[in-house]
Every structure is written in C-alpha cells, then in structure tokens.
Design an enzyme around this catalytic site. Structure first.
Site, PDB file in Angstrom:
ATOM      1  N   ALA A 157       0.860  -1.076  -0.106  1.00 38.92           N
ATOM      2  CA  ALA A 157       0.040  -0.081  -0.081  1.00 38.92           C
ATOM      3  C   ALA A 157       1.034   1.300   0.090  1.00 38.92           C
ATOM      4  O   ALA A 157       0.397   2.465  -0.363  1.00 38.92           O
ATOM      5  CB  ALA A 157      -0.811  -0.026   1.154  1.00 38.92           C
ATOM      6  N   TYR A 181      -5.051   5.576  -1.807  1.00 42.50           N
ATOM      7  CA  TYR A 181      -5.606   6.542  -1.218  1.00 42.50           C
ATOM      8  C   TYR A 181      -5.152   7.814  -1.382  1.00 42.50           C
ATOM      9  O   TYR A 181      -4.100   7.798  -1.926  1.00 42.50           O
ATOM     10  CB  TYR A 181      -5.384   6.206   0.472  1.00 42.50           C
ATOM     11  CG  TYR A 181      -6.024   7.088   1.371  1.00 42.50           C
ATOM     12  CD1 TYR A 181      -7.362   6.858   1.504  1.00 42.50           C
ATOM     13  CD2 TYR A 181      -5.385   7.927   2.115  1.00 42.50           C
ATOM     14  CE1 TYR A 181      -7.830   7.739   2.632  1.00 42.50           C
ATOM     15  CE2 TYR A 181      -5.913   8.799   3.230  1.00 42.50           C
ATOM     16  CZ  TYR A 181      -7.242   8.618   3.390  1.00 42.50           C
ATOM     17  OH  TYR A 181      -7.704   9.505   4.411  1.00 42.50           O
ATOM     18  N   THR A 183      -3.365  10.047  -0.133  1.00 38.37           N
ATOM     19  CA  THR A 183      -1.925  10.472   0.497  1.00 38.37           C
ATOM     20  C   THR A 183      -0.929   9.619  -0.304  1.00 38.37           C
ATOM     21  O   THR A 183       0.400   9.994   0.150  1.00 38.37           O
ATOM     22  CB  THR A 183      -2.000  10.299   1.845  1.00 38.37           C
ATOM     23  OG1 THR A 183      -2.278   8.864   2.382  1.00 38.37           O
ATOM     24  CG2 THR A 183      -3.124  11.257   2.625  1.00 38.37           C
ATOM     25  N   LYS A 184      -1.125   8.515  -0.858  1.00 38.72           N
ATOM     26  CA  LYS A 184      -0.130   7.612  -1.456  1.00 38.72           C
ATOM     27  C   LYS A 184       0.687   8.224  -2.474  1.00 38.72           C
ATOM     28  O   LYS A 184       0.309   9.150  -3.120  1.00 38.72           O
ATOM     29  CB  LYS A 184      -0.704   6.245  -1.903  1.00 38.72           C
ATOM     30  CG  LYS A 184      -1.223   5.576  -0.729  1.00 38.72           C
ATOM     31  CD  LYS A 184      -0.430   5.315   0.284  1.00 38.72           C
ATOM     32  CE  LYS A 184      -1.141   3.943   1.389  1.00 38.72           C
ATOM     33  NZ  LYS A 184      -2.095   4.579   2.259  1.00 38.72           N
ATOM     34  N   ASN A 185       1.886   7.668  -2.790  1.00 41.68           N
ATOM     35  CA  ASN A 185       2.528   8.277  -3.937  1.00 41.68           C
ATOM     36  C   ASN A 185       1.819   8.188  -5.329  1.00 41.68           C
ATOM     37  O   ASN A 185       1.931   9.282  -6.112  1.00 41.68           O
ATOM     38  CB  ASN A 185       3.784   7.526  -4.309  1.00 41.68           C
ATOM     39  CG  ASN A 185       4.781   7.389  -3.048  1.00 41.68           C
ATOM     40  OD1 ASN A 185       4.420   7.999  -1.938  1.00 41.68           O
ATOM     41  ND2 ASN A 185       6.230   7.703  -3.309  1.00 41.68           N
TER      42      ASN A 185
END
Length: 364
Positions: A157, A181, A183-185
């Site tokens: 994740a 999500y 906020t992920k890369n």
C-alpha cells in the site's frame, strides 16, 4: 513559514485543470461504474509494474481481504503479520475469520527476518508490509515461505513503484495489494485499491469476489461482495499516473536534501536506503528519544508532522496480545514523519532542517 505535513490542495493549476476535464468527460459519458477508464487503469498498471493481472477494487483494505478470501484463508487459520503497520493488515485477517500472529520488526519497521519462528501447523500465509515505502527483502522471504508451503500476500500500500531486481513491489508474492488513497505516492481523489497476481485462476477469483461473485450480471458463481472501483476514481488515477515519474524524482530530491542537511544531528536516526530503487520515499521517518518534544517544537514553528504509527497493533484493544515486540514498539515511541511530498519546496525543507537543528541545539 506554515508548512503542513501534506496539503493536497497544492497540486498545480495545470493538473487541476486536467482532473477537472476528466470529471467533465465522465459526466458527459454517463458511465460511472466500470467502463473505459477502469480498463485503462488495469492496462496502465500492468505495463508500469510488469504484472500479468491487475484487479481494481474499492480500497487497499478490501484488496487485503479479497486476497485472503481468494486464497481460502479463514476460520482456524493463522497469518503472520508485522507488529508495526497500519491496522488494515491485521484487520483484514480478522475479517475473514483467521487469526493474525504478530511478529516484531527490524530497525526499519520491516517484518523481522526470523518470522518463520512463528509458524505453526495452522499458519497459512505471511503478509510482508513494505512500510514507509521500503521493500522487505522478498527473495529471502519467498524462499522461506516456499519451504514452509505458505502463501505470501504483499501489503504494498505504501510502496507503489518500488523494485528489487527489476521486479515491482506487489508482484513477488501470490497476491500483491495496493492502495490509491489520496495520500499515497499514486493517489486517487478518493478511495481506490488493487490486487496484483501472476496466477490466472487467482485473478479470476478475485475479480468474482469483488463483484458479488458474478462473471456476468445475474450469474453468481460464489459469495462475493461489492468492492468495485468507481469509474471516476479510475479516471483520476489515470491522470495522476502521468505525474508519477516526475513526482518520484521530486520526492527523491527532497529526501536527498533532508539527508544532507540532517546528517550532522547525532541524536537523530535518519531513514536508510531512501534513495535506492527499493524505496519510493513515501515517508521520511526520523527516530529520536525526544520525539514528542520535537513534534511540539516543530508545530510551534508552523511545521506539521505525523506519527506512523503511535501504537503497535498488538497493543490495541481489539488485537491485544503479549509478545516480544521491542523494536516495533521502539519505533512507535520514537518515530516522527517529517513532511515529504512533491508539493513541498526546497526552501521549506531548508526551514524544517534548520528548525530540527535548532531544537537539538546545533544552531542558535
């Protein structure tokens, strides 16, 4: 300065315009579930990560649960899970009726290599978590798992785009689980996830499980659930994919700057291997015995930080269990995430580093 830990409103006007155009296109098409954008997403991730099968789903937590169910893991089974991770890793195990068996981490927060000591006759799988964007050494883990006849479910994740030996995180185990999500890369503008596998039968089963067990409408072959990604989020991810490589370069450059400027702070342990291919610089987690005081000091100076994670899962009420989790617990007590994202400016990293040095008495 006022530097939030992460402010997604900072995305460029050009990217905002592209996202708005994608929304308008989908609004005009009238297709809001499935369709071309979902198909494009599958192909894009297949090509980028060099994986045979990609099955989008509603979120990263669902991806883990779908993986466990596809491997027929359930009541009476045990699954080895690192003590330090986001709760979803253990939560998904409990949701399918199995029991998470927690094991300590190494100093980087990754599942300790001697996890095989936790194996019993009930153990069916191990879930290595590529925490903070750093990959577990997968060749060694897979060698052990194969000898023990255990399934491997990668919780990737936080590690989208990382590789070991030119093989992407999420493509090593039986099933890999991704989260998109925001906020992920690589993030959506809402919730989305994905399962990766090289096994055609597993791919078909995951796809069925994520869509009420139906290969076509009203034909139900097994008991599934609704975990489809919606077309809008798939479309947004397709747009964000165009920015991924350039954003990764920005992350790495800022991480390099942090390492250079904070290397002289003896009371601070800096993350290792952040500039290597098996780390995607998702988080910049420093360690210090003065973590809480440093966080308060930085907040007073307008700098947002985060803690990933303040409590290990075995210490949480729903999962409480005794065990030797010394290193994981130390990380939970001493780890502090400094801002690191492609919307951060180099001068802001300078400011953050100066304030960290000021806290430790290195500059006036």
């Amino acid at each position: 300065m006022n530097i939030p830990f992460l402010d997604l409103s900072r995305i460029s006007p050009v990217l905002k315009n592209r996202l708005e155009r994608k929304f308008s296109e989908l609004l005009e098409s009238g297709i809001f579930s499935g369709g071309e954008e979902v198909e494009k997403l599958e192909v894009h991730i297949q090509q980028l990560l060099k994986t045979r099968f990609t099955i989008p789903c509603a979120n990263g937590t669902d991806a883990l649960e779908l993986a466990l169910r596809a491997l027929q893991i359930g009541p009476g089974d045990e699954v080895i899970v690192p003590a330090l991770t986001w709760v979803s890793t253990a939560e998904a195990v409990v949701l399918v009726g199995a029991k998470p068996i927690f094991w300590d981490t190494d100093e980087e927060g990754l599942l300790r290599p001697d996890w095989d000591k936790a194996v019993t006759e009930r153990t069916k799988a191990v879930i290595p978590v590529h925490l903070y964007g750093k990959m577990v050494k997968m060749e060694q883990l897979l060698e052990k798992a194969k000898k023990l006849r255990l399934f491997v479910i990668e919780d990737a994740a936080q590690a989208f785009g990382t590789t070991q030996d030119d093989k992407a995180a999420g493509t090593w185990g039986d099933i890999g689980c991704l989260s998109f999500y925001p906020t992920k890369n690589l993030g959506a503008l809402g919730e989305a996830g994905m399962c990766l596998t090289q096994d055609e039968n597993l791919a078909q089963k995951i796809r069925l499980l994520s869509n009420h067990g139906q290969p076509i409408r009203d034909q139900h072959e097994l008991i599934g659930r609704n975990s489809r990604v919606d077309s809008l989020q798939a479309g947004f991810i397709n747009v964000m994919l165009e920015e991924f490589e350039s954003n990764q370069k920005k992350r790495k450059a800022l991480a390099k700057q942090y390492i250079k400027e904070l290397s002289g702070v003896s009371e601070l342990i800096l993350p290792k291997g952040l500039l290597e291919e098996d780390h995607n610089a998702h988080l910049f987690v420093v360690q210090t015995k003065k973590r809480d005081q440093l966080q308060v000091f930085l907040a007073k100076n307008g700098i947002g930080t985060a803690i990933h994670y303040p409590r290990i899962i075995p210490d949480m009420k729903p999962y409480r269990v005794d065990g030797d989790f010394v290193t994981a617990r130390k990380l939970a007590h001493e780890g502090l995430s400094l801002p690191l994202n492609p919307y951060l400016k180099a001068e802001e990293v300078d400011w953050i580093a100066d304030k960290v040095e000021e806290f430790f008495g290195l500059i006036a």
